[in-house]
Write an enzyme that holds these catalytic residues in place. Structure first.
Site, PDB file in Angstrom:
ATOM      1  N   ASN A 211       0.846  -1.192   0.000  1.00 12.09           N
ATOM      2  CA  ASN A 211       0.000   0.000   0.000  1.00 12.09           C
ATOM      3  C   ASN A 211       0.880   1.239   0.000  1.00 12.09           C
ATOM      4  OD1 ASN A 211       0.482   0.873   2.848  1.00 12.09           O
ATOM      5  ND2 ASN A 211      -0.388  -1.158   3.250  1.00 12.09           N
TER       6      ASN A 211
ATOM      7  N   LYS B 122       7.945 -17.058 -10.965  1.00 14.47           N
ATOM      8  CA  LYS B 122       7.241 -15.877 -11.463  1.00 14.47           C
ATOM      9  C   LYS B 122       6.024 -16.331 -12.287  1.00 14.47           C
ATOM     10  CE  LYS B 122       7.762 -11.876 -14.395  1.00 14.47           C
ATOM     11  NZ  LYS B 122       8.503 -11.270 -15.490  1.00 14.47           N
TER      12      LYS B 122
ATOM     13  N   PRO C  52      -3.426 -11.818  10.533  1.00 18.47           N
ATOM     14  CA  PRO C  52      -3.775 -11.552  11.927  1.00 18.47           C
ATOM     15  C   PRO C  52      -3.904 -10.043  12.170  1.00 18.47           C
ATOM     16  CG  PRO C  52      -1.485 -12.301  11.737  1.00 18.47           C
ATOM     17  CD  PRO C  52      -2.098 -12.420  10.373  1.00 18.47           C
ATOM     18  N   ASP C  53      -4.804  -9.671  13.085  1.00 17.91           N
ATOM     19  CA  ASP C  53      -4.995  -8.261  13.446  1.00 17.91           C
ATOM     20  C   ASP C  53      -4.031  -7.947  14.585  1.00 17.91           C
ATOM     21  OD1 ASP C  53      -5.860  -5.870  14.657  1.00 17.91           O
ATOM     22  OD2 ASP C  53      -7.874  -6.142  13.831  1.00 17.91           O
TER      23      ASP C  53
END
Ligand SMILES: Cc1cc2nc3c(=O)[nH]c(=O)nc-3n(C[C@H](O)[C@H](O)[C@H](O)COP(=O)(O)O)c2cc1C
Length: 402
Positions: free
Chosen positions: A208, A287, A305-306
């Site tokens: 991100n 790949k 997992p949080d």
């Protein structure tokens, strides 16, 4: 990241005779850029290594080299200063201040001071290890003088070992830290920062837009506030803040494992990292190729997992602070996330308005309500947030939200 964190501070910067004088041009530039005003004082030996003309040009003031130049420079210069920094500090100069000698302007200035004194030693490894030097350094520390460094590594004389001056950036960071109030002295702070990277195959993955700047700024501010800081960082190319212990990880699972391992030693946990919610259940060993006519690849995702929720639900958790990067409706999502994760404090921001930027605008969510903080550069904002966290965090393990 530019800031004015030394605005209003006046420093006397004293140079003594050593090769590391060349590093002081850069240190001066950094201090001036951060808003400090500077008075340079040089020993005779220092002028052999770098000219007063250079130091005058960089500091914007005439350089003092002799106690006979002005009315009473040894008193006047010391009274104006918020701190005296000696960089580089020679073996000879450490001996002088350990013994209270006043044989020229800079040594007299140090003895006549009524402000803090910081020294940045730089010398050959044998000079550093010499028992006389070690005795002098121990005495200087006992007298309340801050000793910054030295570093270890290759030396101008060709030898390798302890004694080289810490780099100008490190000296700058240590000077900035010196001026910050020690709001977290003795507290152990665990921080996550940056994005995570979830591989799809050996060359591709999902990540991100988190740059790590906010988490790194918080780690820096916590260390400046006197905390013992452990930073678990996702893949970012930021330098490690001065005095911070850094552990690099790639995936959300690795970040989770590193955090769970470190949590028993933490009083405060600040989860700033933008952790991937999902990873693919099978990472291709080769790949994934684009073969003409072949079907498009498809992926099955499994939940990661949080990390924050895992720490918050431990029987004896540290004081937990979460970060939420949302794309809209911050007031709704921020409070909802805080309740779901069961943490006492959640700091909400809008991802598109913060990722990669040098400034940020946040809202604090807690039991008593939501408090927006004005937009500020991330370093300044980090100091504000650390002060807010220091006000709320107990000395050991924090309360859970009921
Ligand atoms: C080329 C050269 C390099 C030197 N480098 C250092 C050094 O890095 N650290 C140090 O403590 N002394 C070093 N010295 C010795 C000091 O310059 C010498 O002890 C001097 O008297 C220090 O004076 P001051 O403390 O008044 O500045 C060096 C000397 C020479 C000739």
């Amino acid at each position: 990241m530019e800031s004015s964190e030394l605005a209003g501070k006046h420093l006397v910067l004293g140079l003594t005779g050593g090769i590391a004088c060349y590093k002081i041009a850069e240190l001066t530039r950094l201090l001036i850029k951060a808003g400090a005003s500077m008075q340079i004082v040089m020993t005779d030996a220092a002028t052999q290594f770098i000219t007063p003309v250079t130091m005058q040009a960089l500091s914007g003031r005439p350089v003092y080299t002799s106690q006979w130049d002005a009315r009473m420079p040894h008193i006047d210069l010391a009274r104006e200063a918020d701190a005296i920094v000696i960089a580089p500090a020679s073996t000879d100069f450490l001996a002088k201040i350990a013994h209270g000698m006043c044989d020229y302007l800079l040594s007299t200035l140090c003895i006549a001071r009524d402000c803090p004194l910081l020294v940045v030693p730089a010398m050959n490894r044998q000079m550093w290890q010499n028992p006389a030097t070690q005795r002098n350094v121990a005495q200087i520390r006992a007298d309340g003088i801050e000793v910054l460094g030295p570093d270890s590594g290759s030396q101008a004389c060709g030898e390798v070992g302890d004694g080289r001056m810490i780099e100008p950036e490190a000296a700058f960071e240590a000077i900035c830290a010196f001026f910050q109030p020690k709001l977290l002295r003795g507290q152990r702070v665990l921080i996550t920062a940056g994005p995570t990277f979830e591989p799809l195959d050996p060359v591709r993955g999902i990540t991100n837009r988190s740059s790590g700047k906010m988490g790194f700024a918080l780690a820096r501010a916590a260390a400046q506030a006197g905390a013992d800081v452990h930073l678990v960082a996702g893949p970012v190319s930021l330098p490690t803040p001065w005095g911070v212990y850094r552990e690099d990880v790639q995936t959300a699972q690795q970040m989770h494992d590193a955090v769970m391992h470190a949590t028993p030693d933490a009083d405060i946990f600040i989860a700033v990292a933008a952790v991937a919610d999902w990873r693919v259940d099978h990472v291709s060993e080769q790949k994934i190729k684009k073969i003409p006519g072949a079907t498009q690849p498809s992926f099955n995702f499994v939940e990661n997992p949080d990390i924050l929720a895992s720490v918050a639900k431990l029987p004896n958790p540290p004081y937990c602070v979460g970060f939420a990067a949302e794309s809209g409706d911050l007031n709704v999502h921020g409070e909802e996330k805080r309740k779901r994760k069961k943490v006492p404090l959640l700091i909400g921001n809008l991802g598109p308005l913060t990722f990669g930027r040098d400034d940020n605008e946040v809202v604090l969510f807690e039991d008593s309500g939501a408090t927006p903080l004005p937009r500020a550069d991330k370093r300044q904002l980090a100091r504000t947030l650390i002060a807010e966290i220091a006000k709320r965090a107990p000395k050991t393990g924090g309360p859970l939200l009921s």
